[in-house]
Motif scaffolding. Structure first.
Motif, PDB file in Angstrom:
ATOM      1  N   VAL A  98     -76.187  72.887 128.525  1.00 38.03           N
ATOM      2  CA  VAL A  98     -75.377  71.951 127.756  1.00 38.03           C
ATOM      3  C   VAL A  98     -74.849  72.715 126.547  1.00 38.03           C
ATOM      4  CG1 VAL A  98     -75.333  69.814 126.427  1.00 38.03           C
ATOM      5  CG2 VAL A  98     -76.721  69.965 128.502  1.00 38.03           C
ATOM      6  N   ALA A  99     -73.541  72.862 126.458  1.00 36.90           N
ATOM      7  CA  ALA A  99     -72.943  73.617 125.358  1.00 36.90           C
ATOM      8  C   ALA A  99     -72.779  72.748 124.118  1.00 36.90           C
ATOM      9  CB  ALA A  99     -71.585  74.175 125.791  1.00 36.90           C
ATOM     10  N   GLU A 100     -72.648  73.409 122.994  1.00 35.34           N
ATOM     11  CA  GLU A 100     -72.418  72.702 121.734  1.00 35.34           C
ATOM     12  C   GLU A 100     -71.145  71.869 121.857  1.00 35.34           C
ATOM     13  OE1 GLU A 100     -73.682  71.567 118.094  1.00 35.34           O
ATOM     14  OE2 GLU A 100     -74.597  73.308 119.046  1.00 35.34           O
ATOM     15  N   GLY A 101     -71.240  70.587 121.528  1.00 38.28           N
ATOM     16  CA  GLY A 101     -70.083  69.708 121.566  1.00 38.28           C
ATOM     17  C   GLY A 101     -69.889  68.974 122.879  1.00 38.28           C
ATOM     18  N   ASP A 102     -70.666  69.284 123.900  1.00 37.94           N
ATOM     19  CA  ASP A 102     -70.545  68.587 125.183  1.00 37.94           C
ATOM     20  C   ASP A 102     -70.979  67.130 125.038  1.00 37.94           C
ATOM     21  OD1 ASP A 102     -69.666  70.833 126.381  1.00 37.94           O
ATOM     22  OD2 ASP A 102     -71.419  71.156 127.661  1.00 37.94           O
ATOM     23  N   GLY A 103     -70.103  66.206 125.468  1.00 33.54           N
ATOM     24  CA  GLY A 103     -70.433  64.790 125.480  1.00 33.54           C
ATOM     25  C   GLY A 103     -70.879  64.349 126.861  1.00 33.54           C
ATOM     26  N   PRO A 104     -71.269  63.068 127.004  1.00 34.43           N
ATOM     27  CA  PRO A 104     -71.771  62.566 128.289  1.00 34.43           C
ATOM     28  C   PRO A 104     -70.813  62.796 129.451  1.00 34.43           C
ATOM     29  CG  PRO A 104     -72.225  60.993 126.547  1.00 34.43           C
ATOM     30  CD  PRO A 104     -71.352  62.048 125.950  1.00 34.43           C
ATOM     31  N   MET A 105     -69.503  62.622 129.230  1.00 33.37           N
ATOM     32  CA  MET A 105     -68.556  62.779 130.328  1.00 33.37           C
ATOM     33  C   MET A 105     -68.471  64.233 130.774  1.00 33.37           C
ATOM     34  SD  MET A 105     -64.609  61.461 130.630  1.00 33.37           S
ATOM     35  CE  MET A 105     -65.188  59.769 130.352  1.00 33.37           C
ATOM     36  N   ASN A 109     -69.638  65.698 134.398  1.00 31.17           N
ATOM     37  CA  ASN A 109     -68.780  66.504 135.280  1.00 31.17           C
ATOM     38  C   ASN A 109     -69.477  67.801 135.689  1.00 31.17           C
ATOM     39  OD1 ASN A 109     -66.716  64.615 135.176  1.00 31.17           O
ATOM     40  ND2 ASN A 109     -65.654  65.623 133.481  1.00 31.17           N
ATOM     41  N   LYS A 110     -70.160  68.435 134.744  1.00 35.66           N
ATOM     42  CA  LYS A 110     -70.885  69.672 135.048  1.00 35.66           C
ATOM     43  C   LYS A 110     -72.041  69.407 136.008  1.00 35.66           C
ATOM     44  CE  LYS A 110     -69.946  72.231 130.748  1.00 35.66           C
ATOM     45  NZ  LYS A 110     -70.586  72.857 129.559  1.00 35.66           N
ATOM     46  N   LEU A 111     -72.730  68.296 135.794  1.00 35.27           N
ATOM     47  CA  LEU A 111     -73.849  67.939 136.672  1.00 35.27           C
ATOM     48  C   LEU A 111     -73.353  67.691 138.094  1.00 35.27           C
ATOM     49  CD1 LEU A 111     -75.817  65.496 134.331  1.00 35.27           C
ATOM     50  CD2 LEU A 111     -76.602  67.739 135.103  1.00 35.27           C
ATOM     51  N   GLU A 112     -72.233  66.987 138.217  1.00 31.82           N
ATOM     52  CA  GLU A 112     -71.684  66.702 139.544  1.00 31.82           C
ATOM     53  C   GLU A 112     -71.239  67.991 140.232  1.00 31.82           C
ATOM     54  OE1 GLU A 112     -67.936  64.328 141.629  1.00 31.82           O
ATOM     55  OE2 GLU A 112     -68.563  63.782 139.588  1.00 31.82           O
ATOM     56  N   VAL A 124     -72.636  58.815 133.702  1.00 31.59           N
ATOM     57  CA  VAL A 124     -72.165  58.283 132.420  1.00 31.59           C
ATOM     58  C   VAL A 124     -72.587  56.837 132.258  1.00 31.59           C
ATOM     59  CG1 VAL A 124     -70.108  57.710 131.073  1.00 31.59           C
ATOM     60  CG2 VAL A 124     -70.237  59.902 132.256  1.00 31.59           C
ATOM     61  N   GLY A 125     -72.486  56.059 133.341  1.00 36.89           N
ATOM     62  CA  GLY A 125     -72.922  54.665 133.271  1.00 36.89           C
ATOM     63  C   GLY A 125     -74.410  54.553 132.980  1.00 36.89           C
ATOM     64  N   THR A 126     -75.192  55.438 133.599  1.00 37.05           N
ATOM     65  CA  THR A 126     -76.636  55.452 133.355  1.00 37.05           C
ATOM     66  C   THR A 126     -76.934  55.838 131.921  1.00 37.05           C
ATOM     67  OG1 THR A 126     -77.073  56.032 135.670  1.00 37.05           O
ATOM     68  CG2 THR A 126     -78.832  56.466 134.091  1.00 37.05           C
ATOM     69  N   PHE A 127     -76.188  56.812 131.411  1.00 41.81           N
ATOM     70  CA  PHE A 127     -76.373  57.218 130.012  1.00 41.81           C
ATOM     71  C   PHE A 127     -76.116  56.049 129.063  1.00 41.81           C
ATOM     72  CE2 PHE A 127     -74.667  58.726 125.975  1.00 41.81           C
ATOM     73  CZ  PHE A 127     -75.622  59.633 125.582  1.00 41.81           C
ATOM     74  N   GLN A 128     -75.068  55.320 129.321  1.00 43.28           N
ATOM     75  CA  GLN A 128     -74.702  54.202 128.445  1.00 43.28           C
ATOM     76  C   GLN A 128     -75.753  53.094 128.441  1.00 43.28           C
ATOM     77  OE1 GLN A 128     -70.854  53.302 130.092  1.00 43.28           O
ATOM     78  NE2 GLN A 128     -69.763  54.663 128.687  1.00 43.28           N
ATOM     79  N   THR A 129     -76.425  52.912 129.558  1.00 39.42           N
ATOM     80  CA  THR A 129     -77.394  51.812 129.654  1.00 39.42           C
ATOM     81  C   THR A 129     -78.827  52.239 129.352  1.00 39.42           C
ATOM     82  OG1 THR A 129     -77.613  52.186 132.042  1.00 39.42           O
ATOM     83  CG2 THR A 129     -75.979  50.564 131.321  1.00 39.42           C
ATOM     84  N   GLU A 130     -79.132  53.547 129.456  1.00 44.01           N
ATOM     85  CA  GLU A 130     -80.531  53.958 129.345  1.00 44.01           C
ATOM     86  C   GLU A 130     -80.836  54.917 128.195  1.00 44.01           C
ATOM     87  OE1 GLU A 130     -82.009  55.482 133.038  1.00 44.01           O
ATOM     88  OE2 GLU A 130     -81.215  53.811 134.242  1.00 44.01           O
ATOM     89  N   SER A 131     -79.816  55.416 127.510  1.00 45.30           N
ATOM     90  CA  SER A 131     -80.083  56.427 126.481  1.00 45.30           C
ATOM     91  C   SER A 131     -80.633  55.840 125.193  1.00 45.30           C
ATOM     92  CB  SER A 131     -78.806  57.210 126.171  1.00 45.30           C
ATOM     93  OG  SER A 131     -77.814  56.354 125.616  1.00 45.30           O
ATOM     94  N   ARG A 134     -79.890  57.712 121.982  1.00 45.16           N
ATOM     95  CA  ARG A 134     -80.284  59.114 121.873  1.00 45.16           C
ATOM     96  C   ARG A 134     -79.171  60.009 122.403  1.00 45.16           C
ATOM     97  NH1 ARG A 134     -85.515  58.625 125.379  1.00 45.16           N
ATOM     98  NH2 ARG A 134     -84.085  57.166 126.408  1.00 45.16           N
ATOM     99  N   GLU A 135     -79.130  61.236 121.920  1.00 42.21           N
ATOM    100  CA  GLU A 135     -78.097  62.181 122.316  1.00 42.21           C
ATOM    101  C   GLU A 135     -78.709  63.350 123.072  1.00 42.21           C
ATOM    102  OE1 GLU A 135     -74.872  61.863 122.041  1.00 42.21           O
ATOM    103  OE2 GLU A 135     -75.006  59.943 120.985  1.00 42.21           O
ATOM    104  N   ILE A 136     -77.958  63.892 124.020  1.00 40.06           N
ATOM    105  CA  ILE A 136     -78.383  65.090 124.746  1.00 40.06           C
ATOM    106  C   ILE A 136     -78.062  66.304 123.886  1.00 40.06           C
ATOM    107  CG2 ILE A 136     -78.036  66.477 126.826  1.00 40.06           C
ATOM    108  CD1 ILE A 136     -77.215  63.893 128.251  1.00 40.06           C
ATOM    109  N   GLN A 137     -79.060  67.124 123.627  1.00 37.22           N
ATOM    110  CA  GLN A 137     -78.896  68.253 122.731  1.00 37.22           C
ATOM    111  C   GLN A 137     -78.446  69.497 123.499  1.00 37.22           C
ATOM    112  OE1 GLN A 137     -79.080  67.774 119.593  1.00 37.22           O
ATOM    113  NE2 GLN A 137     -79.959  65.713 119.648  1.00 37.22           N
TER     114      GLN A 137
END
Length: 399
Positions: A98-105, A109-112, A124-131, A134-137
């Motif tokens: 995960v690079a500096e500045g990477d957001g959920p979207m 995309n990288k995960l897919e 992204v939908g899972t992040f919105q409902t379960e995070s 919290r933020e991914i560092q």
């Protein structure tokens, strides 16, 4: 009386009827041929019939294609063909960054693309409902392939999904620069870290250590939200001690010397040349060194003592013995480390290469090309090459 019998017509004696036996053969053949011709379609009719058949087939094929395409479109539109999410914790192992500045979207995309999750949309939908806010560092994560979105998110949010303060401490940073990063990342006042540096012995450093310089090990850190300044510094210092011990250096005084050498190597060389530079420094520190009379002559140490980062020194600055970090004027190692060395630099300092060199200079700062030599005359040629390169650069590039 000889009277003939009266004629009685039969069924075959109708008006116009001629017995077949009495009709000429040529006439019968002509009539039969005409009958066959009248029953058989003409060539033009056959061609028209074939054309109609071909057109009908083409229309049917086209219609079937349209129906098939429309079916696929509707299935895609309705998501019937799409694997929305994998199940479970996944299989195998894959490194994910995960690079500096990477957001959920972007992360999705990288995960897919790496086949870690089925779709970015689902992640992204899972992040919105379960995070839960919290933020991914940023950082590197050990993931699995074909994970459910929930499992992937849990792995990226950290141990047990706990929120953390992320701090990226690069190699070769000075103590003050590290403290600024820690303060920005954690929200802890800078003054708290600076106060801790005034008593380095409280963290196990030797008596000659005047600060925490060199012991704040570089790396990526994820500090729990409730971690205070003292425990953060303790963690980083312990990482440095572990690195030294792993390199076989256990005596505190020798650890200090190795760490000081490693910090110079870190500042003076690219990683590919660490061992060579370490060997050259070792040659300069030998008692029988008559080439430089025990002087390391490192620009990086002098500028550290001057509290600036530069390789542009005046003759007066090089001659100033009052600067305890001036290795042009004072033989031997400076009074302490000049930055945070990496594990690789520490290992090189502990295991220097056996080389005949006393001098080194990086002749191209872009490529890191470094030239080594055993005599001052040879070294002067490489210095001239470096100066020629600098003449083609923008002002300040070589300063």
């Amino acid at each position: 009386m000889g009277t003939e019998p009266e004629y009685e017509p039969t069924a075959h004696h109708e008006t116009g009827y001629v017995p077949e036996s009495e009709v000429p053969v040529a006439v019968l053949f002509a009539e039969e041929s005409e009958t066959r011709r009248s029953r058989r379609p003409s060539r033009e009719k056959q061609r028209r019939r074939r054309r109609r058949t071909i057109v009908m087939l083409v229309v049917l094929v086209f219609f079937a294609g349209v129906v098939f395409g429309l079916t696929l479109f509707l299935r895609d539109l309705l998501g019937m063909n799409e694997i929305k999410d994998y199940e479970g914790a996944g299989t195998g192992s894959v490194s994910f960054t995960v690079a500096e500045g990477d957001g959920p979207m972007v992360i999705g995309n990288k995960l897919e693309a790496a086949d870690i999750v089925a779709t970015s949309k689902e992640f992204v939908g899972t992040f919105q409902t379960e995070s839960d806010g919290r933020e991914i560092q940023p950082g590197s994560y050990e993931m699995k392939q074909q994970m459910s979105s929930s499992a992937a998110l849990e792995a990226l949010l950290g141990e047990q999904g706990a929120a953390v303060h992320y701090a990226a401490v690069a190699r070769d940073l000075r103590q003050g620069e590290v403290f600024e990063i820690l303060s920005t990342s954690t929200g802890i006042p800078l003054a708290e870290f600076e106060a801790l540096a005034k008593n380095p012995q409280a963290f196990g450093l030797p008596a000659e250590a005047v600060s925490l310089e060199g012991y704040l090990h570089p790396g990526e850190y994820r500090f729990p939200l409730d971690q205070d300044a003292t425990s953060i510094v303790t963690e980083m210092v312990n990482n440095t001690f572990t690195t030294l011990e792993d390199a076989g250096i256990t005596d505190p005084a020798e650890q200090y010397r190795i760490l000081t050498k490693a910090s110079i190597i870190q500042a003076e060389a690219g990683e590919a040349d660490y061992a060579k530079v370490a060997g050259a420094i070792q040659n300069r520190l030998r008692e029988d060194n008559v080439e430089t009379s025990g002087l390391i002559q490192s620009d990086a140490t002098v500028t550290y003592g001057l509290n600036r980062k530069s390789y542009d020194l005046t003759p007066e600055e090089k001659a100033d013995k009052s600067n305890p970090y001036n290795t042009y004027a004072n033989p031997g190692l400076p009074v302490g480390p000049i930055g945070s060395p990496s594990t690789e630099a520490v290992e090189a300092a502990a295991n220097p290469a056996d080389v005949p060199f006393y001098y080194w200079v990086t002749v191209n700062l872009d490529t890191g090309q470094t030239e080594f030599s055993s005599t001052l005359a040879e070294h002067a040629k490489y210095v001239a090459e470096y100066q020629e390169w600098c003449a083609t650069q923008k002002p300040g590039r070589c300063g």
